[in-house]
Design an enzyme around this catalytic site. Sequence first.
Site, PDB file in Angstrom:
ATOM      1  N   ASN A  18       0.862  -1.184   0.000  1.00 52.22           N
ATOM      2  CA  ASN A  18       0.000   0.000   0.000  1.00 52.22           C
ATOM      3  C   ASN A  18       0.899   1.235   0.000  1.00 52.22           C
ATOM      4  O   ASN A  18       1.522   1.544   1.007  1.00 52.22           O
ATOM      5  CB  ASN A  18      -0.900  -0.029   1.248  1.00 52.22           C
ATOM      6  N   LYS A  20       0.049   4.242  -0.103  1.00 53.66           N
ATOM      7  CA  LYS A  20      -0.614   5.375   0.561  1.00 53.66           C
ATOM      8  C   LYS A  20      -0.482   6.622  -0.317  1.00 53.66           C
ATOM      9  O   LYS A  20      -0.527   6.502  -1.545  1.00 53.66           O
ATOM     10  CB  LYS A  20      -0.060   5.552   1.979  1.00 53.66           C
ATOM     11  N   HIS A 110      -9.390   0.822   5.263  1.00 53.55           N
ATOM     12  CA  HIS A 110      -8.066   0.956   5.876  1.00 53.55           C
ATOM     13  C   HIS A 110      -8.203   1.837   7.116  1.00 53.55           C
ATOM     14  O   HIS A 110      -9.026   2.753   7.156  1.00 53.55           O
ATOM     15  CB  HIS A 110      -7.072   1.569   4.874  1.00 53.55           C
ATOM     16  N   GLU A 112      -6.625   4.235   8.140  1.00 56.51           N
ATOM     17  CA  GLU A 112      -6.509   5.678   7.897  1.00 56.51           C
ATOM     18  C   GLU A 112      -7.803   6.238   7.308  1.00 56.51           C
ATOM     19  O   GLU A 112      -8.121   7.416   7.506  1.00 56.51           O
ATOM     20  CB  GLU A 112      -5.279   5.951   7.004  1.00 56.51           C
ATOM     21  N   GLU A 182      -4.817  -5.229  10.755  1.00 53.64           N
ATOM     22  CA  GLU A 182      -3.802  -4.200  10.960  1.00 53.64           C
ATOM     23  C   GLU A 182      -4.031  -3.507  12.292  1.00 53.64           C
ATOM     24  O   GLU A 182      -4.891  -2.609  12.388  1.00 53.64           O
ATOM     25  CB  GLU A 182      -3.873  -3.158   9.837  1.00 53.64           C
ATOM     26  N   GLY A 188       3.044   2.122  10.767  1.00 53.64           N
ATOM     27  CA  GLY A 188       3.973   3.229  10.560  1.00 53.64           C
ATOM     28  C   GLY A 188       4.729   3.638  11.801  1.00 53.64           C
ATOM     29  O   GLY A 188       5.341   4.705  11.848  1.00 53.64           O
ATOM     30  N   SER A 228       4.042  -2.223  10.110  1.00 57.48           N
ATOM     31  CA  SER A 228       5.508  -2.237  10.216  1.00 57.48           C
ATOM     32  C   SER A 228       6.127  -3.556   9.743  1.00 57.48           C
ATOM     33  O   SER A 228       7.169  -3.979  10.261  1.00 57.48           O
ATOM     34  CB  SER A 228       5.963  -1.897  11.646  1.00 57.48           C
TER      35      SER A 228
END
Length: 271
Positions: A18, A20, A110, A112, A182, A188, A228
Amino acid sequence: MTSQTNGQFDRTPLIAGNWKMNMDHVQAITLLQKLAWTLDDAKHDYSRAEVAVFPPFTDLRSVQSLVDGDDLRVVYGAQDLSDKDSGAYTGDISGQFLAKLGCTYVLVGHSERRTIHGETDEQCNAKIAAAHRHGLVPVLCVGEGLEVRQAGEHVAFTLEQLRGSIAGLEAERVAELVVAYEPVWAIGTGEVAGPGDAQEMAAAIRAELAGLYDEATAAKTRILYGGSAKAANAGAILQGKDVDGVLVGGASLDAGEFASIARFEQHLVTD
Ligand SMILES: O=C[C@H](O)COP(=O)(O)O
């Protein structure tokens, strides 16, 4: 070497990158070319690990041209889609457009999108339906935040997201669905859930699907871990018998590192 992740159920591992909001359409070409060359040099067997990238919307036409023109084996998808097919929805992107651009997959929910844009399980459910209307395979993302994990409620929380997002889905759709676990606290941050944590949740997701549907259906769903992930930890994560791949963010922006993750079988710890 026999894959230790999918042997008895014949689930092809999926290594998904991904990107992003990184890489413009020119940079996308360079990154994808490097990735394909690196995998070719390593004689990567795509039947042992499927490789997919999820570039920004604006890169997809360039990615499609490169994949088609050079006959690449890497597949691709989008990072989101509208739950509507067309109309006055400024800024939204229809699954119809993504299908026309040759996308195989689309990310749905996702973290985010959920945390920054407030997406709900109901919206994810509608987006999954939209993906299916256009022949796209949804990669549904679920996972808990740090406070939920610290309270020990991560499994219940994640399974509730799962149930809400797939409500009403037919068994054959669930069998082809990809679920990406996730944990938000691991995205991240450099914090990675331990291989045991990834396997614990993947097994819980599979058991939930078996309860909602049946064992045979649940045995077909691919369940990924994300947060990560990198070459150094992919082998250990993918040892989990219910973990069928990884959804990689930052490390997918480095062609060599991402190719190395796709070659995870080299990193498996063998007895
Ligand atoms: O979609 C990918 C995940 O958000 C993981 O991102 P990360 O590998 O940068 O932690």
